[in-house]
Every structure is written in C-alpha cells, then in structure tokens.
Design a protein around this motif. Sequence first.
Motif, PDB file in Angstrom:
ATOM      1  N   GLY A   1      76.216  68.884 -46.177  1.00 18.12           N
ATOM      2  CA  GLY A   1      77.805  68.105 -45.942  1.00 18.12           C
ATOM      3  C   GLY A   1      78.570  69.181 -45.453  1.00 18.12           C
ATOM      4  O   GLY A   1      78.663  70.367 -45.354  1.00 18.12           O
ATOM      5  N   ASP A   2      79.820  68.642 -45.742  1.00 19.65           N
ATOM      6  CA  ASP A   2      81.134  69.467 -45.477  1.00 19.65           C
ATOM      7  C   ASP A   2      81.688  70.101 -46.420  1.00 19.65           C
ATOM      8  O   ASP A   2      82.183  69.476 -47.559  1.00 19.65           O
ATOM      9  N   GLY A   3      81.480  71.481 -46.635  1.00 20.09           N
ATOM     10  CA  GLY A   3      81.985  72.410 -47.599  1.00 20.09           C
ATOM     11  C   GLY A   3      81.066  72.396 -48.861  1.00 20.09           C
ATOM     12  O   GLY A   3      81.371  72.060 -49.992  1.00 20.09           O
ATOM     13  N   PRO A   4      79.865  72.492 -48.671  1.00 21.31           N
ATOM     14  CA  PRO A   4      78.729  72.812 -49.854  1.00 21.31           C
ATOM     15  C   PRO A   4      79.269  73.678 -50.799  1.00 21.31           C
ATOM     16  O   PRO A   4      79.235  75.026 -50.305  1.00 21.31           O
ATOM     17  N   HIS A   5      79.436  73.384 -52.274  1.00 21.42           N
ATOM     18  CA  HIS A   5      79.793  74.459 -52.990  1.00 21.42           C
ATOM     19  C   HIS A   5      78.871  74.696 -54.104  1.00 21.42           C
ATOM     20  O   HIS A   5      79.037  75.792 -54.633  1.00 21.42           O
ATOM     21  N   SER A   6      77.854  73.961 -54.232  1.00 21.73           N
ATOM     22  CA  SER A   6      76.766  74.293 -55.231  1.00 21.73           C
ATOM     23  C   SER A   6      75.451  73.794 -54.689  1.00 21.73           C
ATOM     24  O   SER A   6      75.610  72.747 -54.029  1.00 21.73           O
ATOM     25  N   VAL A   7      74.494  74.457 -55.010  1.00 20.94           N
ATOM     26  CA  VAL A   7      73.308  74.144 -54.676  1.00 20.94           C
ATOM     27  C   VAL A   7      72.098  74.024 -55.976  1.00 20.94           C
ATOM     28  O   VAL A   7      72.372  74.962 -56.774  1.00 20.94           O
ATOM     29  N   PHE A   8      71.240  73.098 -55.956  1.00 17.47           N
ATOM     30  CA  PHE A   8      70.262  73.322 -57.084  1.00 17.47           C
ATOM     31  C   PHE A   8      68.923  72.460 -56.432  1.00 17.47           C
ATOM     32  O   PHE A   8      68.797  71.715 -55.578  1.00 17.47           O
ATOM     33  N   SER A   9      67.807  73.055 -57.091  1.00 24.99           N
ATOM     34  CA  SER A   9      66.408  72.553 -56.442  1.00 24.99           C
ATOM     35  C   SER A   9      65.598  72.026 -57.666  1.00 24.99           C
ATOM     36  O   SER A   9      65.508  72.728 -58.658  1.00 24.99           O
ATOM     37  N   ILE A  10      64.962  70.807 -57.275  1.00 22.64           N
ATOM     38  CA  ILE A  10      63.714  70.408 -58.122  1.00 22.64           C
ATOM     39  C   ILE A  10      63.249  69.391 -57.207  1.00 22.64           C
ATOM     40  O   ILE A  10      63.403  69.341 -55.994  1.00 22.64           O
ATOM     41  N   ASP A  11      61.883  68.792 -57.710  1.00 20.43           N
ATOM     42  CA  ASP A  11      61.070  68.161 -56.845  1.00 20.43           C
ATOM     43  C   ASP A  11      61.523  66.620 -57.055  1.00 20.43           C
ATOM     44  O   ASP A  11      61.573  65.817 -58.190  1.00 20.43           O
ATOM     45  N   PHE A  12      62.277  66.233 -55.969  1.00 20.17           N
ATOM     46  CA  PHE A  12      62.855  64.820 -56.128  1.00 20.17           C
ATOM     47  C   PHE A  12      61.788  63.691 -55.701  1.00 20.17           C
ATOM     48  O   PHE A  12      62.119  62.575 -56.391  1.00 20.17           O
ATOM     49  N   ASN A  13      60.990  63.991 -54.994  1.00 18.68           N
ATOM     50  CA  ASN A  13      60.263  62.910 -54.601  1.00 18.68           C
ATOM     51  C   ASN A  13      58.822  62.872 -55.247  1.00 18.68           C
ATOM     52  O   ASN A  13      57.609  62.153 -54.517  1.00 18.68           O
ATOM     53  N   GLY A  14      58.440  63.898 -56.030  1.00 18.53           N
ATOM     54  CA  GLY A  14      57.101  63.870 -56.654  1.00 18.53           C
ATOM     55  C   GLY A  14      55.871  64.309 -55.815  1.00 18.53           C
ATOM     56  O   GLY A  14      54.786  63.967 -56.166  1.00 18.53           O
TER      57      GLY A  14
ATOM     58  N   SER B   1      74.406  66.049 -50.467  1.00 21.40           N
ATOM     59  CA  SER B   1      73.163  66.336 -49.482  1.00 21.40           C
ATOM     60  C   SER B   1      71.802  66.502 -50.249  1.00 21.40           C
ATOM     61  O   SER B   1      71.770  67.379 -50.934  1.00 21.40           O
ATOM     62  N   ILE B   2      70.670  65.713 -49.965  1.00 18.36           N
ATOM     63  CA  ILE B   2      69.560  66.037 -50.407  1.00 18.36           C
ATOM     64  C   ILE B   2      68.717  66.650 -49.021  1.00 18.36           C
ATOM     65  O   ILE B   2      68.784  65.821 -47.857  1.00 18.36           O
ATOM     66  N   LEU B   3      67.865  67.503 -49.247  1.00 10.47           N
ATOM     67  CA  LEU B   3      67.121  68.188 -48.039  1.00 10.47           C
ATOM     68  C   LEU B   3      65.669  68.012 -48.651  1.00 10.47           C
ATOM     69  O   LEU B   3      65.223  68.783 -49.691  1.00 10.47           O
ATOM     70  N   LEU B   4      64.913  67.291 -48.172  1.00  9.97           N
ATOM     71  CA  LEU B   4      63.521  67.292 -48.680  1.00  9.97           C
ATOM     72  C   LEU B   4      62.566  68.308 -48.173  1.00  9.97           C
ATOM     73  O   LEU B   4      62.889  68.721 -46.768  1.00  9.97           O
ATOM     74  N   ASN B   5      61.811  68.908 -48.639  1.00 12.47           N
ATOM     75  CA  ASN B   5      60.899  70.047 -48.692  1.00 12.47           C
ATOM     76  C   ASN B   5      59.809  69.314 -47.912  1.00 12.47           C
ATOM     77  O   ASN B   5      59.101  68.805 -48.598  1.00 12.47           O
ATOM     78  N   LEU B   6      59.570  69.798 -46.475  1.00 13.29           N
ATOM     79  CA  LEU B   6      58.451  69.378 -45.862  1.00 13.29           C
ATOM     80  C   LEU B   6      57.441  70.363 -45.675  1.00 13.29           C
ATOM     81  O   LEU B   6      56.753  70.246 -44.679  1.00 13.29           O
ATOM     82  N   SER B   7      57.414  71.245 -46.416  1.00 10.17           N
ATOM     83  CA  SER B   7      56.305  72.398 -46.381  1.00 10.17           C
ATOM     84  C   SER B   7      55.134  72.022 -47.031  1.00 10.17           C
ATOM     85  O   SER B   7      54.708  72.480 -48.039  1.00 10.17           O
TER      86      SER B   7
ATOM     87  N   SER C   1      62.811  57.316 -51.959  1.00 14.01           N
ATOM     88  CA  SER C   1      61.624  56.799 -53.054  1.00 14.01           C
ATOM     89  C   SER C   1      60.633  57.721 -53.557  1.00 14.01           C
ATOM     90  O   SER C   1      60.116  58.454 -52.614  1.00 14.01           O
ATOM     91  N   SER C   2      60.502  57.709 -54.749  1.00 14.55           N
ATOM     92  CA  SER C   2      59.533  58.592 -55.315  1.00 14.55           C
ATOM     93  C   SER C   2      58.105  58.352 -55.108  1.00 14.55           C
ATOM     94  O   SER C   2      57.384  59.092 -55.168  1.00 14.55           O
ATOM     95  N   ALA C   3      57.794  57.129 -54.596  1.00 11.79           N
ATOM     96  CA  ALA C   3      56.392  56.710 -54.153  1.00 11.79           C
ATOM     97  C   ALA C   3      56.066  57.108 -53.019  1.00 11.79           C
ATOM     98  O   ALA C   3      55.022  57.545 -52.625  1.00 11.79           O
ATOM     99  N   THR C   4      57.023  57.365 -52.035  1.00  7.17           N
ATOM    100  CA  THR C   4      56.633  57.509 -50.495  1.00  7.17           C
ATOM    101  C   THR C   4      57.427  58.804 -49.747  1.00  7.17           C
ATOM    102  O   THR C   4      56.914  59.343 -49.063  1.00  7.17           O
ATOM    103  N   GLY C   5      58.285  59.319 -50.520  1.00  9.78           N
ATOM    104  CA  GLY C   5      59.182  60.457 -50.194  1.00  9.78           C
ATOM    105  C   GLY C   5      60.075  60.019 -48.798  1.00  9.78           C
ATOM    106  O   GLY C   5      60.899  60.736 -48.428  1.00  9.78           O
TER     107      GLY C   5
END
Length: 395
Positions: free
Chosen positions: A284-297, A314-320, A19-23
Amino acid sequence: MNTSILFRNCILVVLLVMSSATGIFSQNMFDTPVNYVVGEWPASIFSIDLNDDGYNDLATANANSNYVSILLGNGDGTFQSAVNYTAGNGSSSVFSIDFDGDGYNDLATANFGSDNVSILLGNGDGTFQSAVIYAVGLYPSSVFSIDFNGDGNSDLATANYYSDNVSILLGNGDGTFQPVVYYPAGDLPRSVFSIDFNGDGNNDLATANVGSDNVSILLGNGDGTFQSAVNYAAGDGSSSVFSIDFDGDGYNDLATANLNSDDVSILLGNGDGTFQSVVNYIAGDGPHSVFSIDFNGDGDNDLATANAVSDNVSILLNLSCCNGDGLRGNVDYILPDEVNIADLTYLVAYLFTGGPPPPCMEESDVDGNGEINIADLTYLVSYLFTVGIPPVACP
C-alpha cells in the motif's frame, strides 16, 4: 526457485481477507471493527497473556501520552477498558516477555523522547509496577527482547534512530539489566528484530534503516556481543524488519516495509548469515510496519503491512508452493499432482474471465519461464489434446 514469483501481491483494504479453506480472497470474513480507547497516538501494539488467565491481552505504547495502555482480554474477543501506566517520554514501541523469571509477563517500552527504555514488571494479575528507566541511544524507536548470551535470561535490544546504532542491555534474570553496550548499524535505524540467521544457535540482529535504505545484519557471538554490521540493500525508506522462513528451506529470511517506495523487500537467507539480492513487491501507500505468519493455512508464511499513508493493510500471500516436488501444470493445485482438463479450465478463467489467481503460481507456470500467460495455456492444450511434451516437475 524463481524468487520473482515467490509472492503475488494481494492488497487487503479494510475487510478484504483470505478464505482459510481455499487461500482465495473472500469478503466479510471478519466482523465490523470494535474500537477501544487507549492513549494518544498509539504507535505500537503487542498481544500476550498479561494476567495468567489463559486469554491474550493487549498493550499499546502511546507516543503522545507517554504511557502504556493495558486492555485485559475476556476470552471472547472483547476487552476490558484500558488501564494506563506511565512509561517514558514518547513511548513508541512496546514488547512483553518475562524479565524477572517469576512466570509473569512484563513490559518494555522504547521512549524516543527521553532516550531510554522503561521496564514495568508484571504482578501476574494484569497490573504492573512502576517503570524503571534504563538509558539507551538517541531516539530509540523499536525494542525487542530475546536471550542473546545463552544464560536463559531475557535481554533487550533497541534501534536508536538518531544515533545510528543498536543498544544491547543484558538481563540479570531478576528484572534488572546491565549497562548498555552500543553497536553501529545503518543510517537512521527504525526497527530491530532478532533471530538466528546462520544456524549456530545464537540470536543475531537485523535493523531496518530508513536513512540508508537497507538492512543491517549483526551476527551474535553467543556471549551477548555482536560482530560488525553487514548491510544489504532493501527498499526506499526501510522502516520495519521481520524475519521468518519464506521459501521453506529451513533458513530465516528477511522482509522490510519500505515507507517511501510503497513496497516490501524480500531477502532470502542462505543459512550462513548472508542474504540474496532483494526482490521487491508492491504494497500500500507508505508501508510502515511488516509482520509475517501463515494466514491461509497452506503452510507457507505470508506477509502483512500496515500502510501509514493509505490507511489500510496489505496482505501478500506466499505462493512459494512448488518446493521441488510439485508438477507444473497442476493449475488448480489439487493434490496429489495431476494435470487434466480442470487445470486448463482454471487457467482459462484466470487469464480471460477474471477468475481467481491460481493457488500455486509456480505450478501454474507450465512452461517454466517465470510468467503466467497465454504460452502456458498453449502448452497445456498441446499436452492434453495433441502429442505435446508433458509438464515437468518444479525445479
């Protein structure tokens, strides 16, 4: 900052999205998939405006049909039927940028079956001229374009899987390129990415090396040449590399998708072209490609991996989110920072009733020991109801 909690792994399976509003995760944010026919075995996709109408279009490199498919966007999320253009044998990667300075985006494909790259100049209306071929290394599996020598012209880099090197072709600004120059990389480089790693204004190179389970960093000299590769350990079968700033310090970091260890590696940059030790996060199983951008604003760059074996993303939210000025104990991450009974309620729900993960894991690590557990709850209870020590600011 504790890099071991920089990310919390959240797997996106088909339509599970943020959810872009709450993360916090919610379902059915996206509509049912709409499929468009392209070539056989589309191995790479790129999106940009190809016909200068202000709408983003699509290009795919189709490895088994040896051509690129162009799907022009209608501006409403739909696309026209694919038009195909012959590229090279085994087109495995596609990139689009303006090579000849006419203001129209062109195409480059890496062709692993013919050991070359194809350049298709755009006419500005979404159609393309016939491919012009340039020799590179053996089994080029990835292509990237950026200005390497500061002349304002787009250049090319390919990761050459079987020759263990990178090919550099400097652009002349008219859509043609100078003869190839090779630079050794790691064992079986599968992916190449370029950005400035050491802050000198010159674009550098990174390759993900499947055979040596590492990334190679080649710092650029600013004239189109590169220094010798320095290697950093990553995961098992590093097949894709992406660079962006993950921890908000202004330095570009690295992420690799690791095909054989089912994880993604994060290497934080020091700003001088060197990197810290790897930290791995399950994907996930066999990750073949990776991309990064801000998904949850929230202003932090997140990760997405394409998983070839489990057929999902697979989505990995940045909690830094602490960044040196937050307050530990602000579990609900409501700003400005305040620690109150709402934070205690949020933490109890997370720990005992399956409640959503805290938006900021660092601020939820109340005692600062690198974990979110009952000790943090005890700390909060002591502070709120007895004479416990107040939570401190993040480091």
